[in-house]
Design a protein around this motif. Structure first.
Motif, PDB file in Angstrom:
ATOM      1  N   GLU A 119       0.921  -1.192  -0.143  1.00  0.00           N
ATOM      2  CA  GLU A 119       0.059   0.028   0.131  1.00  0.00           C
ATOM      3  C   GLU A 119       0.893   1.393   0.049  1.00  0.00           C
ATOM      4  O   GLU A 119       1.947   0.935  -0.187  1.00  0.00           O
ATOM      5  N   GLY A 120       0.237   2.417   0.133  1.00  0.00           N
ATOM      6  CA  GLY A 120       0.930   3.512   0.620  1.00  0.00           C
ATOM      7  C   GLY A 120       1.719   4.330  -0.701  1.00  0.00           C
ATOM      8  O   GLY A 120       3.109   4.506  -0.649  1.00  0.00           O
ATOM      9  N   SER A 121       1.190   4.372  -2.060  1.00  0.00           N
ATOM     10  CA  SER A 121       1.972   4.820  -3.122  1.00  0.00           C
ATOM     11  C   SER A 121       2.416   6.431  -2.874  1.00  0.00           C
ATOM     12  O   SER A 121       1.906   6.912  -2.292  1.00  0.00           O
ATOM     13  N   PHE A 122       3.591   6.546  -3.416  1.00  0.00           N
ATOM     14  CA  PHE A 122       3.939   7.968  -3.597  1.00  0.00           C
ATOM     15  C   PHE A 122       4.951   8.199  -4.785  1.00  0.00           C
ATOM     16  O   PHE A 122       5.971   7.461  -4.928  1.00  0.00           O
ATOM     17  N   MET A 123       4.599   9.290  -5.378  1.00  0.00           N
ATOM     18  CA  MET A 123       5.543   9.476  -6.686  1.00  0.00           C
ATOM     19  C   MET A 123       6.073  10.924  -6.729  1.00  0.00           C
ATOM     20  O   MET A 123       5.120  11.781  -5.968  1.00  0.00           O
ATOM     21  N   PHE A 124       7.505  10.999  -7.154  1.00  0.00           N
ATOM     22  CA  PHE A 124       8.215  12.340  -7.118  1.00  0.00           C
ATOM     23  C   PHE A 124       8.888  11.919  -8.160  1.00  0.00           C
ATOM     24  O   PHE A 124       9.284  11.072  -8.957  1.00  0.00           O
ATOM     25  N   LYS A 125       9.628  13.220  -8.800  1.00  0.00           N
ATOM     26  CA  LYS A 125      10.455  13.378  -9.747  1.00  0.00           C
ATOM     27  C   LYS A 125      11.525  13.945  -9.447  1.00  0.00           C
ATOM     28  O   LYS A 125      11.683  15.117  -9.013  1.00  0.00           O
ATOM     29  N   ARG A 126      12.700  13.568  -9.900  1.00  0.00           N
ATOM     30  CA  ARG A 126      14.267  14.224  -9.813  1.00  0.00           C
ATOM     31  C   ARG A 126      14.811  14.036 -10.889  1.00  0.00           C
ATOM     32  O   ARG A 126      15.157  12.752 -11.541  1.00  0.00           O
ATOM     33  N   ASN A 127      15.446  15.136 -11.488  1.00  0.00           N
ATOM     34  CA  ASN A 127      16.244  14.943 -12.723  1.00  0.00           C
ATOM     35  C   ASN A 127      15.704  14.196 -13.740  1.00  0.00           C
ATOM     36  O   ASN A 127      16.578  13.436 -14.597  1.00  0.00           O
TER      37      ASN A 127
END
Length: 500
Positions: free
Chosen positions: A222-230
């Protein structure tokens, strides 16, 4: 401004690191950004039982939206916290409640904040549905301000059924650089991604005409998290059981916001010396820097109630290839937030303020952190403010209670009489070593203890040559803290870390 993407400092800007703040100076602006190794003023960083924190940055202010960690029936309201420095946090109670959601009754979970076109959206799960015939799922609320109050935007769940086996919970919303918004969600070991239309209250479709795309990586719970770097997309998720010690965070990387996402590593797990059940995270990037924090919940070592979870954050580092280093939970407290959250006292009158932790004159008053270190380095700035005794560090403590030597463990202290002392206690006192050095009344001194196996060394100010060095293997592990004997004192910059 969001917390999900990173930019580098402009070449025309100069940077200064002062007191944990990165001062970014340009011809037209000067802002201070928090640059710490962890929550330097202590974890938990806010008071109360909370879980599942999601984060955003709105107009230079850091926001954390967590689940209220109570029984399902009591999870009817959501609070938020905001800060300009990630040290001093303001509580915003009841930003959303089931009273404002006609279809939601309980289990109000995992708020996910995002701003678009001047409106603030808060996605949430409610009712913990177990099948498609039950009412509930993922909803969306909207407000004119970050602190709300948020109102149900569409009067029904946005996602109300299981698709690809994913329970509709634990949503996270990410807006890519091209303006396309995505929502990542799912429980029961399945994860989906969907597109959000520009109105942020309806679902779009992918090029193949589908709405729900399964992206489940290995060991997803569970507990999806998305971020973007470079230019790279990072999907994070929780593994294990939420009440168990195996609850943890893993991640994958991809060149596309829709994957594929193949597990690379576990980056956050329980530390038997610090906390258990560490998971359901989000990530904060300090704008204009490559400084990142992982914000998550964890369970104190002494707590057995599954809902007794607290909010914490630690620094998150990347290697040159973009992979994330494993996160080590840090134990620090400089009391800059004016509180002593996470400390438990036994005797004496304790108070935090003006960046210090103070205790009145006491015969053996002590304050402990909920830790269980075996081999470690522990240190603090110690000032004996009055009295004829001493003050210092207690460590490897068990059985604490109110009383002069009412604990099992060790103590190292300094006295204005010029004495450095090390001993052990077990309802009585056994002196193990002493040393002499100049200690002026009211002066502050850096006191350090390094304990590895049966070797114990005490340093004062000079951190290269120990004042006392003994061999004693009576106690092998336990809690860390501070103590006074027939003295009043103050403490600052407390830190405990595993021995290197």
């Amino acid at each position: 401004m969001t917390a999900r993407t990173t930019g580098l400092l402009a070449k025309s800007s100069a940077t200064l690191l002062v007191g944990g703040l990165l001062a970014m100076l340009s011809p037209s602006t000067a802002v201070a950004a928090p640059v710490y190794g962890t929550s330097e003023a202590g974890n938990p960083f806010v008071d109360g039982w909370y879980a599942d924190p999601d984060t955003e940055i709105y107009d230079g202010r850091y926001w954390v939206f967590p689940t209220t960690s109570k029984s399902y029936d009591e999870q009817t309201r959501l609070d938020a916290f905001s800060s300009t420095d990630m040290v001093n946090w303001t509580k915003h109670p009841d930003v959303l409640s089931t009273a404002n959601i006609s279809w939601a009754e309980y289990a109000l979970w995992a708020p996910a904040p995002v701003e678009r076109n001047g409106k603030y959206y808060l996605y949430f799960a409610a009712n913990d549905i177990q099948n498609d015939s039950q009412l509930g799922g993922i909803g969306v609320a909207v407000a004119d301000r970050p602190e709300g109050p948020y109102k149900d935007a569409i009067g029904r769940p946005l996602i109300s059924q299981f698709h690809n086996g994913a329970q509709p919970i634990d949503q996270d919303v990410f807006i890519d650089d091209d303006g396309q918004a995505y929502m990542y969600y799912g429980g029961w070991h399945h994860a989906n991604v969907v597109k959000l239309n520009p109105d942020m209250t309806s679902l779009g479709t992918f090029a193949d005409g589908s709405t729900y795309k399964e992206i489940t990586p290995d060991n997803y719970t569970e507990g999806s998290f998305m971020f973007k770097r470079n230019g790279r997309y990072y999907l994070m998720w929780s593994e294990g059981g939420w009440t168990g010690p195996d609850y943890s965070v893993s991640y994958a990387m991809s060149d596309s916001p829709t994957g594929p996402f193949r597990k690379i590593d576990k980056v956050l797990a329980q530390d038997p010396a610090v906390a258990r059940g560490s998971g359901h995270n989000s990530v904060v990037n300090v704008p204009g820097t490559d400084v990142w924090y992982i914000v998550y919940h964890r369970r104190p070592l002494s707590e057995t109630d599954g809902n007794h979870r607290q909010l914490a954050y630690d620094r998150m580092y990347f290697d040159a290839d973009g992979t994330i280093r494993r996160v080590q939970m840090q134990v620090r407290d400089n009391f800059a937030d004016g509180n002593a959250l996470g400390w438990k006292t036994y005797g004496g009158s304790w108070s935090a303020g003006d960046g210090r932790y103070r205790v009145n004159r006491s015969q053996g008053g002590k304050a402990l952190l909920d830790t269980n270190f075996a081999d470690f380095t522990q240190e603090a700035d110690v000032t004996v403010t009055s009295g004829g005794g001493d003050a210092g560090l207690v460590f490897r403590v068990t059985r604490p209670s109110v009383g002069l030597d009412s604990y099992s463990g060790y103590y190292a202290g300094i006295s204005p009489s010029g004495k450095v002392v090390l001993g052990r206690a077990n309802d009585n006192w056994t002196e193990l070593g002493t040393a002499r050095m100049p200690i002026a009344p009211g002066s502050s001194h850096r006191l350090r203890v390094t304990a590895v196996g049966s070797s114990i060394k005490v340093y004062v100010d000079d951190m290269t040559t120990p004042r006392i060095s003994v061999t004693d293997g009576t106690y092998r592990s336990g809690a860390s803290g501070v103590r006074v004997f027939d003295a009043a004192a103050s403490f600052d910059n407390v830190a405990v870390s595993p021995a290197q």
